[in-house]
Design a protein around this motif. Structure first.
Motif, PDB file in Angstrom:
ATOM      1  N   ASP A  77       0.772  -1.372   0.008  1.00 49.80           N
ATOM      2  CA  ASP A  77      -0.186  -0.132   0.099  1.00 49.80           C
ATOM      3  C   ASP A  77       0.976   1.239  -0.036  1.00 49.80           C
ATOM      4  O   ASP A  77       1.953   1.241   0.605  1.00 49.80           O
ATOM      5  N   LEU A  78       0.437   2.279  -0.691  1.00 50.99           N
ATOM      6  CA  LEU A  78       0.943   3.504  -0.714  1.00 50.99           C
ATOM      7  C   LEU A  78       0.389   4.508   0.207  1.00 50.99           C
ATOM      8  O   LEU A  78      -0.747   4.714   0.281  1.00 50.99           O
ATOM      9  N   VAL A  79       1.312   4.969   1.527  1.00 49.12           N
ATOM     10  CA  VAL A  79       0.912   5.877   2.419  1.00 49.12           C
ATOM     11  C   VAL A  79       1.608   7.059   2.178  1.00 49.12           C
ATOM     12  O   VAL A  79       2.954   7.111   2.177  1.00 49.12           O
ATOM     13  N   ILE A  80       0.905   8.080   2.156  1.00 44.98           N
ATOM     14  CA  ILE A  80       1.347   9.653   2.093  1.00 44.98           C
ATOM     15  C   ILE A  80       1.044  10.437   3.047  1.00 44.98           C
ATOM     16  O   ILE A  80      -0.265  10.725   3.286  1.00 44.98           O
ATOM     17  N   PRO A  81       2.032  10.753   4.304  1.00 42.09           N
ATOM     18  CA  PRO A  81       1.615  11.646   5.294  1.00 42.09           C
ATOM     19  C   PRO A  81       1.580  13.127   4.901  1.00 42.09           C
ATOM     20  O   PRO A  81       2.031  13.361   3.904  1.00 42.09           O
ATOM     21  N   VAL A  82       0.701  13.610   5.480  1.00 51.58           N
ATOM     22  CA  VAL A  82       0.430  15.097   5.283  1.00 51.58           C
ATOM     23  C   VAL A  82       0.614  16.009   6.670  1.00 51.58           C
ATOM     24  O   VAL A  82       0.398  15.612   7.542  1.00 51.58           O
ATOM     25  N   ALA A  83       0.889  17.128   6.482  1.00 54.84           N
ATOM     26  CA  ALA A  83       1.083  18.180   7.691  1.00 54.84           C
ATOM     27  C   ALA A  83       1.057  19.556   7.372  1.00 54.84           C
ATOM     28  O   ALA A  83       1.105  19.994   6.285  1.00 54.84           O
ATOM     29  N   GLN A  84       1.065  20.318   8.252  1.00 51.58           N
ATOM     30  CA  GLN A  84       1.013  21.833   8.102  1.00 51.58           C
ATOM     31  C   GLN A  84       2.445  22.158   8.861  1.00 51.58           C
ATOM     32  O   GLN A  84       3.201  21.473   9.698  1.00 51.58           O
ATOM     33  N   ASP A 117      -2.955   4.997  -0.951  1.00 51.97           N
ATOM     34  CA  ASP A 117      -4.151   4.198  -0.214  1.00 51.97           C
ATOM     35  C   ASP A 117      -4.260   4.642   0.968  1.00 51.97           C
ATOM     36  O   ASP A 117      -5.719   4.329   1.388  1.00 51.97           O
ATOM     37  N   ALA A 118      -3.617   5.518   1.579  1.00 51.07           N
ATOM     38  CA  ALA A 118      -4.235   6.024   2.950  1.00 51.07           C
ATOM     39  C   ALA A 118      -3.146   7.293   3.127  1.00 51.07           C
ATOM     40  O   ALA A 118      -2.430   7.451   2.636  1.00 51.07           O
ATOM     41  N   THR A 119      -3.661   8.014   4.184  1.00 53.84           N
ATOM     42  CA  THR A 119      -2.788   9.199   4.595  1.00 53.84           C
ATOM     43  C   THR A 119      -2.633   8.739   5.958  1.00 53.84           C
ATOM     44  O   THR A 119      -2.987   7.968   6.832  1.00 53.84           O
ATOM     45  N   MET A 120      -1.645   9.879   6.564  1.00 57.24           N
ATOM     46  CA  MET A 120      -1.220   9.518   7.948  1.00 57.24           C
ATOM     47  C   MET A 120      -0.611  10.845   8.359  1.00 57.24           C
ATOM     48  O   MET A 120      -0.020  11.740   7.571  1.00 57.24           O
ATOM     49  N   PRO A 121      -0.394  10.951   9.770  1.00 59.43           N
ATOM     50  CA  PRO A 121       0.330  12.258  10.300  1.00 59.43           C
ATOM     51  C   PRO A 121       1.724  11.995  10.205  1.00 59.43           C
ATOM     52  O   PRO A 121       2.293  10.989  10.455  1.00 59.43           O
ATOM     53  N   ILE A 122       2.504  13.067  10.228  1.00 58.63           N
ATOM     54  CA  ILE A 122       4.141  12.927  10.210  1.00 58.63           C
ATOM     55  C   ILE A 122       4.393  13.278  11.972  1.00 58.63           C
ATOM     56  O   ILE A 122       5.255  12.667  12.451  1.00 58.63           O
ATOM     57  N   GLU A 123       3.350  13.653  12.504  1.00 59.34           N
ATOM     58  CA  GLU A 123       3.479  14.067  14.220  1.00 59.34           C
ATOM     59  C   GLU A 123       1.923  13.992  14.664  1.00 59.34           C
ATOM     60  O   GLU A 123       0.969  14.273  13.998  1.00 59.34           O
ATOM     61  N   CYS A 124       1.928  13.330  15.841  1.00 59.75           N
ATOM     62  CA  CYS A 124       0.689  13.390  16.417  1.00 59.75           C
ATOM     63  C   CYS A 124       0.311  14.460  17.251  1.00 59.75           C
ATOM     64  O   CYS A 124      -0.815  14.309  17.660  1.00 59.75           O
ATOM     65  N   GLY A 125       0.984  15.368  17.253  1.00 62.28           N
ATOM     66  CA  GLY A 125       1.093  16.454  18.384  1.00 62.28           C
ATOM     67  C   GLY A 125       0.410  17.639  17.580  1.00 62.28           C
ATOM     68  O   GLY A 125       0.902  17.943  16.429  1.00 62.28           O
ATOM     69  N   GLY A 126      -0.457  18.386  18.291  1.00 54.84           N
ATOM     70  CA  GLY A 126      -0.979  19.685  17.964  1.00 54.84           C
ATOM     71  C   GLY A 126      -1.722  19.724  16.538  1.00 54.84           C
ATOM     72  O   GLY A 126      -2.411  18.681  16.511  1.00 54.84           O
ATOM     73  N   ILE A 127      -1.653  20.590  15.703  1.00 49.58           N
ATOM     74  CA  ILE A 127      -2.613  20.836  14.482  1.00 49.58           C
ATOM     75  C   ILE A 127      -2.257  19.776  13.769  1.00 49.58           C
ATOM     76  O   ILE A 127      -3.205  19.182  12.902  1.00 49.58           O
ATOM     77  N   ASN A 128      -1.237  19.133  13.671  1.00 49.14           N
ATOM     78  CA  ASN A 128      -0.825  17.943  12.692  1.00 49.14           C
ATOM     79  C   ASN A 128      -1.363  16.664  12.821  1.00 49.14           C
ATOM     80  O   ASN A 128      -1.247  15.738  12.183  1.00 49.14           O
ATOM     81  N   SER A 129      -2.190  16.503  14.245  1.00 49.27           N
ATOM     82  CA  SER A 129      -2.884  15.452  14.271  1.00 49.27           C
ATOM     83  C   SER A 129      -4.115  15.578  13.602  1.00 49.27           C
ATOM     84  O   SER A 129      -5.073  14.725  13.319  1.00 49.27           O
TER      85      SER A 129
END
Length: 367
Positions: free
Chosen positions: A58-65, A98-110
């Protein structure tokens, strides 16, 4: 096992993410409002996948601010920037995620992956690459254990997108992306560290969004039932990868020095003890890096340093610190994969220019 996130979960998740952000990561309240709005026009639910449910291919692409939290308070996203970054990276890779994911679980990036999920229908993987929040893009367990961050896509508020490809040099990727973010007004949205499901399972800190939800719910219920929020937090952490919780200090904020420099919020805060002598100093770069009580190190990055309102138990961010606040400062242990020599070389104290060797919070402060 997968679970469903609804709008009713978002307030608890935002509260827990603010704590895991260790003072930084951007205000999750803004992200929560963006997700709520997106969910009202979509299916109304988001699927949260356990990492073990991913297929290896599966291809997972994390996103963030990305940017300084002090800027994020005044520069509210429109909501489509992170999706634009995701689509730009998909086009570069020639494949849909196929899915996205946080690069960090803290703050707005959750919240940013949830926003993308609400707008695109993608599931969100319950894992991340920091286990907290860090200020720089190479400070990822993904990077530590061999996943390149490039190519990276940046989306701006005016519809512009930029692709950065520095190969395996994640530190240079951060440097270039920081400069572009500054020129976009101090805040931008990114898609990076595209990886396989096998790499997620090998390199990510698992189940951190679920942990944020658990923490947020525990703090809320403690406030509603007039219980000690720190005891509730410690109980919520039992049996998790973050199972050592230590009270570092209780006191009043008496001084805050904060400035926005080179795309980061940097500064110090001092707290005076409620009774008698005693002082705690916090040093931060977006997130709290070190807590010193009367000159002695009590907790240091990558362990979590979290500031809570003494009465309500609500987490206080670095941009939210104010003179006169009554606070409890708590140290929390990080998972083992964040304490290896390889990890400490990337996001331990010396990576921030601190002349300190890492020692676990449980060794610095007794229960």
């Amino acid at each position: 096992m997968s679970r469903t996130i609804t709008r009713h979960d978002l307030a608890d998740l935002a509260r827990g993410a603010a704590l895991l952000g260790t003072g930084g990561g951007g205000d999750p309240y803004v992200g929560r409002l963006l997700v709520e709005r997106a969910m009202l026009t979509g299916s109304g639910t988001i699927t949260l996948l356990d990492p073990g449910e991913l297929g290896d291919d599966d291809l997972v692409i994390p996103v963030a601010q990305m940017g300084a939290p002090t800027v994020m308070v005044e520069k509210i996203p429109g909501g489509g920037e992170a999706v634009a970054a995701l689509r730009a990276l998909e086009e570069r890779l020639g494949r849909r995620a196929d899915a996205t994911m946080p690069i960090e679980c803290g703050g707005i990036n959750s919240m940013m992956p949830l926003l993308v999920a609400a707008r695109t229908g993608l599931p969100v993987v319950d894992a991340d690459g920091m286990g907290r929040a860090f200020p720089e893009l190479q400070m990822e367990t993904f990077s530590v254990y061999g996943v390149p961050g490039s190519p990276l896509a940046i989306g701006g508020e005016n519809g512009e997108t930029v692709i950065i490809d520095t190969g395996a040099d994640n530190a240079r990727m951060e440097w270039l992306a920081r400069g572009i973010t500054i020129r976009m007004g101090g805040v931008a949205h990114i898609a990076e560290y595209a990886m396989s499901g096998a790499d997620v399972k090998r390199t990510a800190v698992p189940n951190t969004l679920g942990l944020g939800l658990r923490i947020g719910r525990a703090l809320r219920e403690a406030r509603e039932e007039h219980r000690d929020p720190v005891q509730a937090l410690a109980a919520a952490m039992e049996g998790t990868l973050y199972d050592k919780v230590r009270v570092l200090f209780r006191g009043k904020v008496v001084d805050v020095e904060r400035r926005t420099v080179a795309g980061f919020a940097r500064g110090h805060a001092r707290l005076a003890a409620f009774q008698g002598p005693g002082e705690l100093e916090l040093t931060f770069q977006n997130e709290h890096l070190v807590a010193r009580a009367d000159g002695r190190v009590r907790c240091v990055v990558p362990d979590l340093i979290c500031v809570l309102d003494a009465d309500s138990g609500e987490p206080i961010t670095t941009e939210g610190l104010r003179y006169g606040q009554r606070a409890v400062v708590v140290g929390i242990s990080t998972p083992a994969l964040m304490r290896t020599p390889e990890a400490l070389a990337v996001f331990g104290p010396r990576a921030f220019g601190l002349d300190i060797d890492f020692r676990p919070v449980e060794d610095l402060v007794s229960p």
